[in-house]
Design a protein around this motif. Structure first.
Motif, PDB file in Angstrom:
ATOM      1  N   GLU A  55       0.818  -1.213   0.000  1.00 18.93           N
ATOM      2  CA  GLU A  55       0.000   0.000   0.000  1.00 18.93           C
ATOM      3  C   GLU A  55       0.849   1.258   0.000  1.00 18.93           C
ATOM      4  O   GLU A  55       0.383   2.326  -0.383  1.00 18.93           O
ATOM      5  CB  GLU A  55      -0.938  -0.011   1.214  1.00 18.93           C
ATOM      6  N   SER A  56       2.120   1.133   0.414  1.00 17.17           N
ATOM      7  CA  SER A  56       2.985   2.305   0.423  1.00 17.17           C
ATOM      8  C   SER A  56       3.465   2.675  -0.980  1.00 17.17           C
ATOM      9  O   SER A  56       3.999   3.756  -1.184  1.00 17.17           O
ATOM     10  CB  SER A  56       4.182   2.067   1.339  1.00 17.17           C
ATOM     11  N   TYR A  57       3.313   1.766  -1.959  1.00 18.69           N
ATOM     12  CA  TYR A  57       3.715   2.036  -3.333  1.00 18.69           C
ATOM     13  C   TYR A  57       2.510   2.480  -4.168  1.00 18.69           C
ATOM     14  O   TYR A  57       1.390   2.050  -3.939  1.00 18.69           O
ATOM     15  CB  TYR A  57       4.295   0.764  -3.992  1.00 18.69           C
ATOM     16  N   THR A  58       2.808   3.288  -5.178  1.00 19.28           N
ATOM     17  CA  THR A  58       1.764   3.625  -6.149  1.00 19.28           C
ATOM     18  C   THR A  58       1.715   2.520  -7.208  1.00 19.28           C
ATOM     19  O   THR A  58       2.617   1.684  -7.289  1.00 19.28           O
ATOM     20  CB  THR A  58       2.063   4.970  -6.831  1.00 19.28           C
ATOM     21  N   GLU A  59       0.692   2.559  -8.037  1.00 21.11           N
ATOM     22  CA  GLU A  59       0.551   1.532  -9.071  1.00 21.11           C
ATOM     23  C   GLU A  59       1.705   1.601 -10.066  1.00 21.11           C
ATOM     24  O   GLU A  59       2.222   0.583 -10.508  1.00 21.11           O
ATOM     25  CB  GLU A  59      -0.784   1.703  -9.793  1.00 21.11           C
ATOM     26  N   GLY A  60       2.149   2.793 -10.405  1.00 19.45           N
ATOM     27  CA  GLY A  60       3.276   2.953 -11.328  1.00 19.45           C
ATOM     28  C   GLY A  60       4.567   2.398 -10.751  1.00 19.45           C
ATOM     29  O   GLY A  60       5.365   1.786 -11.465  1.00 19.45           O
ATOM     30  N   GLU A  61       4.775   2.603  -9.431  1.00 21.06           N
ATOM     31  CA  GLU A  61       5.984   2.078  -8.796  1.00 21.06           C
ATOM     32  C   GLU A  61       5.972   0.550  -8.762  1.00 21.06           C
ATOM     33  O   GLU A  61       7.007  -0.094  -8.941  1.00 21.06           O
ATOM     34  CB  GLU A  61       6.109   2.635  -7.376  1.00 21.06           C
TER      35      GLU A  61
END
Length: 198
Positions: A55-61
């Motif tokens: 959850e700490s990452y974005t979808e792009g990451e």
């Protein structure tokens, strides 16, 4: 993503299920025992750890992370890594098959006379030629029939070979040498000169 704080509990009994259970108790059939729910605390704690991490990452990451892992994996495979490929190349199976079925051929090795295992003690070196390889293409009717007789247990106790073997067809000249005590010896039919399937 995942919600790690979710608790698993058995479904509450509905009025219809309680009616069904009361009607079944009055019938002659015994009530089936209810299974207790499995303990999922360990799984839910792992899920909560991974979900909080993702959850700490974005979808792009996340997409960048996956593409970097796939690229690193493919580079490791191309540089001779030991991991198994996800989709094995068809050519690798053929290469392994060719490596197993090398044709019968003459090879050579430089060895000391003592290494020959003939009982001589000498530091002199000789060129030992030997035959190596498979003889799949040279299978004859004899070999096929012999294999069939062995499988039908018609030939039981004799030691027979139902396949041609890569052996010397001719031998090199005699080999002469001095042993460790300055005695002169000559050995014949030591090295192969020509190989074939016999």
């Amino acid at each position: 993503m995942f919600n790690g704080s979710r608790k698993y509990s058995p479904l509450p009994s509905s009025p219809s299920s309680s009616r069904a259970s009361s009607s079944s108790s009055s019938s002659s059939l015994p009530a089936a025992p209810r299974r207790s729910p499995r303990a999922l605390q360990h799984h839910s704690s792992l899920l909560s750890q991974y979900s909080s991490l993702l959850e700490s990452y974005t979808e792009g990451e996340i997409r960048q992370l996956i593409s970097a892992l796939v690229e690193r994996y493919s580079q490791a495979m191309n540089s001779g890594g030991h991991e198994l490929p996800l989709f094995p190349r068809a050519g690798s199976r053929r290469k392994r098959a060719r490596a197993r079925h090398k044709p019968c051929a003459l090879k050579e090795l430089e060895v000391s006379v003592s290494e020959l295992g003939l009982g001589y003690e000498s530091d002199e070196t000789v060129l030992f030629r030997y035959c190596s390889g498979t003889c799949e293409a040279a299978v004859r009717s004899y070999d096929l029939s012999l294999k069939s007789m062995r499988s039908r247990k018609r030939i039981k106790k004799e030691k027979v070979r139902a396949r041609p073997c890569c052996r010397p067809l001719a031998y090199d000249d005699d080999v002469s040498f001095l042993d460790a005590y300055n005695r002169y010896y000559t050995v014949n039919e030591l090295s192969a000169k020509e190989c074939g399937c016999v």
